[in-house]
Enzyme design. Structure first.
Site, mmCIF file in Angstrom:
data_model
loop_
_atom_site.group_PDB
_atom_site.id
_atom_site.type_symbol
_atom_site.label_atom_id
_atom_site.label_comp_id
_atom_site.label_asym_id
_atom_site.label_seq_id
_atom_site.Cartn_x
_atom_site.Cartn_y
_atom_site.Cartn_z
ATOM 1 C CE LYS A 223 -1.025 10.388 -6.994
ATOM 2 N NZ LYS A 223 -2.226 9.927 -6.265
ATOM 3 C CD GLU B 155 0.166 -5.453 -8.909
ATOM 4 O OE1 GLU B 155 -0.097 -6.594 -8.460
ATOM 5 O OE2 GLU B 155 -0.510 -4.445 -8.651
ATOM 6 C CG PHE C 101 -2.716 3.984 2.059
ATOM 7 C CD1 PHE C 101 -3.139 2.826 2.703
ATOM 8 C CD2 PHE C 101 -3.101 4.188 0.745
ATOM 9 C CE1 PHE C 101 -3.939 1.905 2.058
ATOM 10 C CE2 PHE C 101 -3.909 3.272 0.087
ATOM 11 C CZ PHE C 101 -4.327 2.119 0.746
ATOM 12 C CD GLN C 102 -1.942 1.092 -1.819
ATOM 13 O OE1 GLN C 102 -1.800 1.911 -2.721
ATOM 14 N NE2 GLN C 102 -2.703 0.007 -1.930
#
Ligand SMILES: Cc1ncc(C[n+]2csc(CCOP(=O)(O)OP(=O)(O)O)c2C)c(N)n1
Ligand SMILES: [Mg+2]
Lengths: 180, 565
Positions: free
Chosen positions: B164, B52, B114-115
């Protein structure tokens, strides 16, 4: 003279963090910062006191603050006729024998006793920093248990405002382009 | 009723509205919906970088070549944190990029999902502005605002973090057609009449003026106006590293680069000047040397679009917060022709002294980095290629020996000095530059190994870029400091390299090696002729130094010079 800034900022999540982060990373020192609603919904008002005194340095601080996208206006009122007020709550050790003496001091400073307990008092004082510091000094010998100060609030005298409220009223909450 | 679209679709629709044709990025769990939506929009070409950081540098390289906003994408957590170096690089060099990161669902934010990383928090100090969008209805406006902020005023990186569930949520999509109007952001600053008058009086009265031209002359599109003023008033110009290309290198008034590794004559002129005209530059410590003794006898005029730069490092007599091009238009009519022959002659003498010391004149049979770079310039100059340089000695030598005649032909990480910048930035630059304009990379053996993974990106995109690795076996710039200031204790600066030719072959890149100066031309010709990425390793003298050099903290004119030949 310490630098006093008035900033009008958008009332959005994280704006206070942006301001605080700016002062930290630019190595400017905040002496006090007070924030709350302004006369326009959706726009908050900050009074920031820094330890910068020199004009060019003060400009750099002001311009850095102004550069933040969510900051609408910054006015350096250090050299303007301004009302500066701060409120402090001071909890002092006081038994029955000392009470009158403390109340006397409070009277002189036009402070108020807002809580009385058997072994302590809370004095509420409003004024500029000098006034609060000077009363604090007088109270010290009695034993200060705790102090809470709001930080300075500033407003220029007369009808002058940092920016005409009409010029940003259109951005007030509910008038924005956002759906909510 | 307008059409219902998902957040992910809105992202892509808005990118298209902004004229975006290429996006550099990397997918993951938290931006899957955006990547899925992208498959329905063939108009946008996605470049899969191998890291990235590479995506952000590529977007940055694209932006610097085109002047348009570059776009990078990453998933949440590690994807987003990998972008931080690239964002900071773009911030320091005022490069307009928009980074779009996926975030865990709004309900999970704050719970160490998570993440999950607080990406707006992490990037707050290195972005011009950033957003966490928590309502799909805000998305279109936010994206439009982000592009506007990135490219206007002093350009810079803007990040949009999109959870998301917001990517999946639907709302009516109405593209906000109204121009952006933000209460606290008014990038079009202007000079006052009084400021212009004061500045003009100083300019016309000056006997020994110098123009300091920074990146701002390119960003503002004021290169023509700067040159016009210089020619009218016979005012010599020196540029910062990022100002290179803004003024043709061959122009008689252009003294070349200033600062730590700048031309001795330029630094000397700054120190002796009676007027400095600082245009779109920020008096970085690498250009001023010791501040207390910087240009002690000059009046100073500073023009910058960013008011917070004025009087930040150097105190000036006239500080103008404005767009350079606009102010210079106001000035130029009234800049008087002046006879500054004495001043220009003094500068010519200093330049004469420098050219006698020039390392290019050395004929000792040693193959030097400077010669390799000089030869690349000679070979490519008619094409006016884009050169993307990395960070170290080779970067400074490129700045000294590659003669840039056209704006936006040098892309380099100046403010942050980010090793590893060049290869991914060149991949981005390749997408931005016109087809016929060549793209060359000048990179050190240390720097290339930081982001060499992007070779495969270049292969996958069949990127026509030519990578010149200046292999001196050292982290040369650090070694130089160790030689000068640490008694030649070369702590961890010798660096091994892989067999670059074999490595190139493994990647499917044309690989060449040059160990003698006379073989340079053949290799350069082969690289130029090859369609697709080429890599040339120049094996050069290991212990060369970059001179002149102003040691950190020294006066600007107290340069360590090359001995006279
Ligand atoms: C990411 C990063 N890490 C460390 C540095 C410090 N640094 C500056 S120049 C340099 C050496 C670069 O070596 P190389 O790419 O071989 O170039 P050379 O100086 O040898 O031409 C280093 C380590 C940096 N600028 N960036
Ligand atoms: Mg090296």
């Amino acid at each position: 003279m310490k630098q006093t800034l008035i900033a009008l900022v958008e009332d959005k999540p994280g704006v206070l963090n942006r301001v605080a982060s700016l002062f930290r990373r630019r190595n400017f020192n905040i002496e006090s910062l007070a924030v709350g609603h302004s006369e326009t919904p959706g726009i908050s008002r900050m009074t920031i006191v820094t330890d910068e005194e020199e004009l060019l340095r003060r400009n750099v601080v002001r311009e850095n603050l102004f550069r933040l996208i969510n900051v609408i206006e910054v006015d350096d009122v250090t050299d303007q006729p301004t009302v500066v007020r701060e409120t402090a709550l001071i909890k002092v050790r006081a038994n029955a024998t000392k009470r009158a003496e403390i109340m006397n001091i409070a009277d002189i400073y036009r402070a108020r006793i807002v809580d009385v307990a058997t072994e302590s008092l809370i004095v509420e004082i409003t004024g500029d920093a000098d006034k609060i510091n000077s009363m604090t000094d007088l109270l010290k010998p009695f034993g200060i248990i705790e102090t809470a100060r709001t930080g300075a609030l500033a407003m220029t005298r007369g009808t002058v405002t940092p920016r005409d409220p009409a010029s940003y009223a259109k951005y007030a909450a509910g008038n924005g382009k956002r759906s909510h | 009723m307008a059409e219902m679209k998902t957040g992910a679709q809105i992202v892509i629709e808005c990118l298209i509205k902004e004229g975006v044709e290429v996006v550099f990025g990397y997918p993951g769990g938290a931006n899957l919906p955006i990547y899925d939506a992208m498959t329905f929009y063939p108009k946008i070409h996605h470049v899969l970088t191998r890291h990235e950081q590479g995506a952000t540098h590529a977007a940055d390289g694209y932006a610097r070549v085109t002047g348009q906003v570059g776009v990078a994408m990453a998933t949440s957590g590690p994807g987003a944190t990998n972008m931080v170096t690239g964002i900071a690089t773009a911030k320091m060099d005022s490069s307009p990029i928009v980074c779009i990161t996926g975030q865990v669902g709004t309900g999970a934010i704050g719970g160490d999902a998570f993440q999950e990383t607080d990406v707006t928090g992490v990037t707050l100090p290195v972005t011009k502005h950033n957003y966490l969008v928590t309502d799909v209805r805000d998305l279109a406006y936010t994206i439009k605002e982000a592009f506007y902020i990135a490219r206007t005023g002093r350009p810079g990186p803007v990040l949009i973090d999109i959870p998301k569930d917001v990517q999946n949520a639907k709302c009516e999509f109405v593209y906000p057609e109204d121009p952006i109007d933000l209460p606290g952001y008014h990038p079009a600053a202007r000079a006052t009449v009084a400021q212009v008058a004061r500045a003009l009086a100083l300019i016309n009265a000056a006997k020994k003026p110098v123009i300091l031209a920074g990146h701002g002359i390119l960003l503002s599109g004021a290169t023509g106006q700067v040159l016009e003023m210089a020619e009218k008033g016979s005012i010599p110009i020196t540029t910062t590293l990022l100002g290179i290309g803004g003024i043709p290198a061959g122009h008689p008034l252009n003294m070349g680069m200033m600062g730590m590794h700048g031309e001795a004559a330029a630094n000397q002129a700054i120190q002796e000047a009676d007027l400095l005209l600082a245009f779109g530059m920020r008096f970085d410590d690498r250009v001023t040397g010791k501040l207390a003794t910087y240009s002690p006898n000059s009046k100073k005029i500073h023009i910058d679009i960013d008011a917070s730069e004025l009087n930040k490092n150097v105190r000036v007599d006239v500080a103008i917060n404005a767009d350079l091009q606009v102010v210079l238009e106001q000035f130029n009519g009234d800049v008087e022709a002046a006879d500054r022959t004495a001043w220009l002659n003094a500068i010519r003498d200093w330049q004469e002294d420098s050219s006698q010391r020039d390392i290019i004149n050395s004929n000792d049979g040693i193959f030097r980095a400077a010669q390799a770079i000089f030869d690349v310039w000679k070979f490519t100059k008619d094409n006016n290629p884009v050169v993307v340089s990395d960070v170290g000695q080779h970067q400074m030598l490129e700045a000294q020996y590659f003669k840039h005649e056209k704006p936006h032909t040098l892309i380099t990480s100046g403010g942050l000095g980010t090793m590893g910048f060049s290869l991914p930035a060149a991949i981005g630059a390749r997408f931005g530059a016109p087809k016929g304009q060549e793209v060359w990379v000048i990179v050190g053996d240390g720097s290339i190994q930081m982001t060499i993974t992007e070779l495969m990106t270049a292969v996958q995109e069949n990127s026509n870029i030519n990578i010149c690795i200046i292999n001196n076996g050292y982290l040369g710039m650090v070694r130089q400091w160790q030689q000068l200031f640490y008694d030649e204790r070369y702590a961890e600066t010798p660096i091994l390299s892989p067999d670059y030719v074999k490595l190139a072959e493994a990647y499917g890149v044309q690989g060449l090696r040059v160990t003698k100066r006379e073989d340079t031309l053949a290799a350069l010709s082969a690289a130029k002729a090859h369609n697709g990425p080429s890599l040339i390793e120049f094996v050069v003298e290991q212990h060369d130094m970059v001179y002149p050099m102003v040691p950190a903290g020294a006066d600007l004119h107290q340069m360590i010079r090359r001995p006279t030949a």
